[in-house]
Scaffold this active site. Sequence first.
Site: not given
Lengths: 219, 245
Positions: A45-47
């Site tokens: 998840s890119e966060n």
Amino acid sequence: MLDKEGIAKRIAREIKDGYYVNLGIGIPTLCANYVPKGINIVLQSENGILGMGPFPHDGEEDADLINAGKQTVTLLNGSSIFDSAMSFGMIRAQKVDLTILGAMEVSESGDIANWKIPGKMVKGMGGAMDLVASAKNIIVAMQQVNKAGESKLLPKCTLPITGVRCIKKIVTELGVYDVLPHGGFKLLERAPGISVDHIRKSTAGKLIVEGDVPEMMID
Amino acid sequence: MNKTVKNAEEAVKDVKDGMTIALGGFGLCGIPENCINALVKKNVRNLTCISNNAGVDDFGLGLLLQGKQVKKMISSYVGENAEFERQMLSGELEVDLIPQGTLATRLMATGYGMPVIYTPAGVGTEVAEGKEVRRFKFNGVEKDYLMEYAFEPDFAIVKAWKGDTMGNLVFRLTTRNFSPLVAMSGKITIAEVEHLVQPGELDPDHIHVPGIYVHRIFQGENYLKRIEQRTVRKKIVMEVPFIKK
């Protein structure tokens, strides 16, 4: 014609054992529910998560633990947390094996538009431009035909684009396509019960059909 | 070396009209709630805010937007804020939308002392307009990269889970997001923390941001930690077989 779950199921068959996978918001997120048995993957998840798990049980949600869609999630054993620069670092460095994302339009040369409708919707590109500019293996999950009956597989994108010549594979409610390096949507599979004629009428860009095109396997 | 200040009001006391502020957080996750409230109360105006998102209407950076304190937002995604959209479409608010990885790396570059980065994100799109493009062979492929400048905000504001009085910071779970990069980018960096501890209480091996990047730190209070999208698994209801008496 496939529904959203059907598109997700078909895409899930492309996921291979050992893959690190980034799933976009919408249909791509559903793919996680249909990963074939015996296949182990790690979701990015890119966060800042590798090893993202399912939604928490009621009462166990933690405001400090969300995914890139701002939904509460959990972590699986072996997960890791990192900052946003490292997150896009691993994306840029092509460490992520597969990226699945949504699109509003794709052109026959592989351009994608999915971040802005001028005058109507200006939410921003989030991580989409970084992902399409760097990912080596992108599958687009999208509706081929909108409610007005217009095809979204186009000769050229009409909306502001997110990336140039970056899409190689598309799964829609009607079929599975490769975008060829020299341009054109090559039909690989038809959705159950959908004819090549139907697909031809629903593809505004250049469609390439070779021989008998099989129906896709889903379950 | 003690970088402790009393509270948010003292930490932001010299933030002035027209300044540029970078803020940590992803959505509402890990935002510096205390400092945002202090900036609202202080009513500084014409701010340029660098932040991945713009909060929601009544929380986070949305509060600064409500008070029309923001002149310009630099973000990657601003989807959850109706007041933001209104101000943007009416032209009251300048908005610079940039790719998320570019945003993160432009903050990081500042902290690493590098004036520019090159990234493939946005090549061939409207993001590339007016920017220098260079072609590099890298990772076996030749392709175009955009030159993007490091940010130089006057203030950087983050929230950490734990911090010591020397400014060393530790984040919890996905509250880390942009925060270490934001913390590295400020001419003056402010950290509000859920737990302020003494030097020696944090394991040096576990520090996410070394104190050298942090100028002011304080014990935060009254965290609301609002959840934007509360998603849970369906409850599994145990089927209890009917037992005949």
